[in-house]
Design an enzyme around this catalytic site. Structure first.
Site, short mmCIF file in Angstrom:
data_model
loop_
_atom_site.label_atom_id
_atom_site.label_comp_id
_atom_site.label_asym_id
_atom_site.label_seq_id
_atom_site.Cartn_x
_atom_site.Cartn_y
_atom_site.Cartn_z
N HIS A 67 39.83 30.72 30.07
CA HIS A 67 40.60 30.06 30.63
C HIS A 67 41.06 29.19 31.89
O HIS A 67 39.62 29.27 32.53
CB HIS A 67 42.11 30.96 30.52
CG HIS A 67 42.03 32.35 31.65
ND1 HIS A 67 40.82 33.13 31.45
CD2 HIS A 67 42.69 32.42 32.65
CE1 HIS A 67 41.07 34.00 32.78
NE2 HIS A 67 42.13 33.64 33.43
N HIS A 69 42.12 29.70 34.77
CA HIS A 69 42.51 30.18 36.22
C HIS A 69 41.19 30.11 36.92
O HIS A 69 40.00 30.10 36.57
CB HIS A 69 42.92 31.67 36.15
CG HIS A 69 44.33 31.73 35.73
ND1 HIS A 69 44.90 33.04 35.22
CD2 HIS A 69 45.45 31.17 36.04
CE1 HIS A 69 46.28 32.75 35.05
NE2 HIS A 69 46.66 31.60 35.52
N ASP A 71 39.50 31.66 39.30
CA ASP A 71 38.33 32.40 39.44
C ASP A 71 37.46 32.47 38.00
O ASP A 71 36.48 33.14 37.91
CB ASP A 71 38.94 34.05 39.57
CG ASP A 71 39.97 34.28 38.61
OD1 ASP A 71 40.94 33.64 38.29
OD2 ASP A 71 39.88 35.71 38.39
N HIS A 72 37.73 31.70 37.01
CA HIS A 72 37.05 31.58 35.72
C HIS A 72 36.39 30.28 35.61
O HIS A 72 35.78 30.12 34.55
CB HIS A 72 37.91 32.15 34.55
CG HIS A 72 38.38 33.42 34.78
ND1 HIS A 72 37.60 34.46 33.93
CD2 HIS A 72 39.31 33.98 35.16
CE1 HIS A 72 38.21 35.69 34.34
NE2 HIS A 72 39.44 35.53 35.26
N HIS A 145 47.65 36.24 27.85
CA HIS A 145 47.63 36.26 29.34
C HIS A 145 48.79 35.25 29.52
O HIS A 145 49.32 34.59 28.70
CB HIS A 145 46.50 35.85 29.63
CG HIS A 145 45.96 36.01 31.06
ND1 HIS A 145 46.54 37.01 31.80
CD2 HIS A 145 45.53 35.21 31.88
CE1 HIS A 145 46.22 36.89 33.28
NE2 HIS A 145 45.43 35.78 33.41
N ASP A 212 40.89 38.34 31.02
CA ASP A 212 42.21 38.42 31.44
C ASP A 212 43.24 38.28 30.18
O ASP A 212 43.52 37.51 29.49
CB ASP A 212 42.75 37.24 32.41
CG ASP A 212 41.79 37.14 33.44
OD1 ASP A 212 40.53 37.83 33.65
OD2 ASP A 212 42.35 36.59 34.59
N HIS A 270 35.58 42.31 36.75
CA HIS A 270 36.77 41.53 37.29
C HIS A 270 37.73 42.57 37.98
O HIS A 270 38.70 42.56 37.71
CB HIS A 270 37.40 41.01 36.01
CG HIS A 270 38.73 40.02 36.37
ND1 HIS A 270 40.00 40.28 36.50
CD2 HIS A 270 38.47 38.73 36.37
CE1 HIS A 270 40.59 39.53 36.60
NE2 HIS A 270 40.00 38.29 36.58
#
Length: 308
Positions: A67, A69, A71-72, A145, A212, A270
């Site tokens: 996805h 976000h 941090d990914h 999510h 997530d 994570h």
């Protein structure tokens, strides 16, 4: 794009969640599989972490993003630019949720560089197989999510295991073994030998990547019979309400998914920045699923050997 190898292992590049810490980089996971390299969720700093881990960008044969976000995915520009710098031309499959199209486009053009890499965009809009790689099929299923999110399941085709004693009984050896495997039958002085006469089924291995999400049936389906399950464990039991509010898993949730799915080994990652010590999370998970390990940055975690 890569050097031949028979290793099957997970190279952990980062284990943080939203906020990196002194000990944890943002997400990043390179699955090395018989010379193939699949990079999952390259968060900020992934290029540097690859250098520290002793792996090169040219070992990346495909990228899968769960996805959009940060941090990914914030490390995607650096990885793509490094591939171009290293002379890799592709095509490089890049799998991502269709709902992340605009963010992936922005990341691909985040700065000026000599772009020589052909990127094969594979937006995912529905569950099912999304990519064929040598010896592996990548499947995607939607997770629960706050933004469009997909988890990934990599499946090796089933095969057959040759049985030495039966081959000897039939007088088959050397190059004839390979010929029998390729053609399915072999004429011998003693008659025709079928492949099934001297072999047994060999289930392919499975790898699952679940990030997530709230607990859901799709997470269990992704992890079904996985030899190695990599799963977010953002929170501990005491923060279960926070996990539920933000669409995340606790370590216990991750272990429950592994148990229900019949996975062989669970890798927790994570982690929220509030947990400098992950030992309590590991204990909570092992109370449900004993074969659990905690990922640390730069770990190399082997895929369990095939079950006979």
């Amino acid at each position: 794009m890569h050097q031949p190898s028979r290793a099957r292992e997970l190279v952990v590049l980062g284990t943080a969640s939203q906020v990196p810490t002194r000990e944890r980089n943002h997400n990043g996971y390179l699955l090395r599989w018989d010379g193939l390299g699949v990079l999952f969720d390259p968060g900020e700093g992934t290029q540097r972490q690859m250098t520290l881990a002793g792996v090169s960008a040219s070992q990346v044969d495909a990228i899968c993003i769960t996805h959009a976000h940060g941090d990914h995915c914030l490390g995607l520009p650096g990885v793509l630019q490094r591939l171009s710098l290293d002379g890799v031309t592709g095509p490089l499959p890049l799998v991502h949720p269709a709902g992340a199209d605009e963010y992936v486009d922005r990341l691909r053009s985040a700065s000026v560089y000599d772009d020589r890499l052909s990127v094969d965009l594979r937006p995912v809009a529905a569950p099912g197989p999304v990519l064929e790689l040598p010896g592996l099929t990548v499947h995607a299923l939607p997770l629960q999510h706050s933004v469009p999110t997909y988890g990934y399941r990599l499946v090796e085709p089933d095969g057959r295991r040759m049985l030495r004693n039966l081959l000897q009984d039939k007088g088959i050896g050397g190059a004839d073994v390979g010929r029998l495997q390729r053609e399915g039958m072999l004429r011998t002085p003693g008659g025709v030998v079928e492949l099934a006469d001297v072999s047994e089924p060999r289930p392919g291995q499975r790898f699952a990547f679940v990030m997530d999400t709230a607990p859901c049936a799709e997470a269990v389906a992704l992890a079904r019979d996985a030899d190695l399950l990599v799963c977010e464990a953002t929170f501990g039991d005491a923060e279960a309400d926070v996990a539920a509010a933000y669409g995340h898993l606790t370590a216990r949730d991750a272990a429950t998914i592994a148990r229900e799915a019949g996975a062989r080994r669970l890798v927790l990652t994570h982690f929220s920045q509030r947990y400098r010590d992950t030992a309590p999370l590991l204990a909570q998970a092992r109370g449900v699923f004993p074969d659990t390990v905690v990922a640390h940055d730069l770990d190399r975690i082997p895929v369990p050997h095939r079950v006979r």
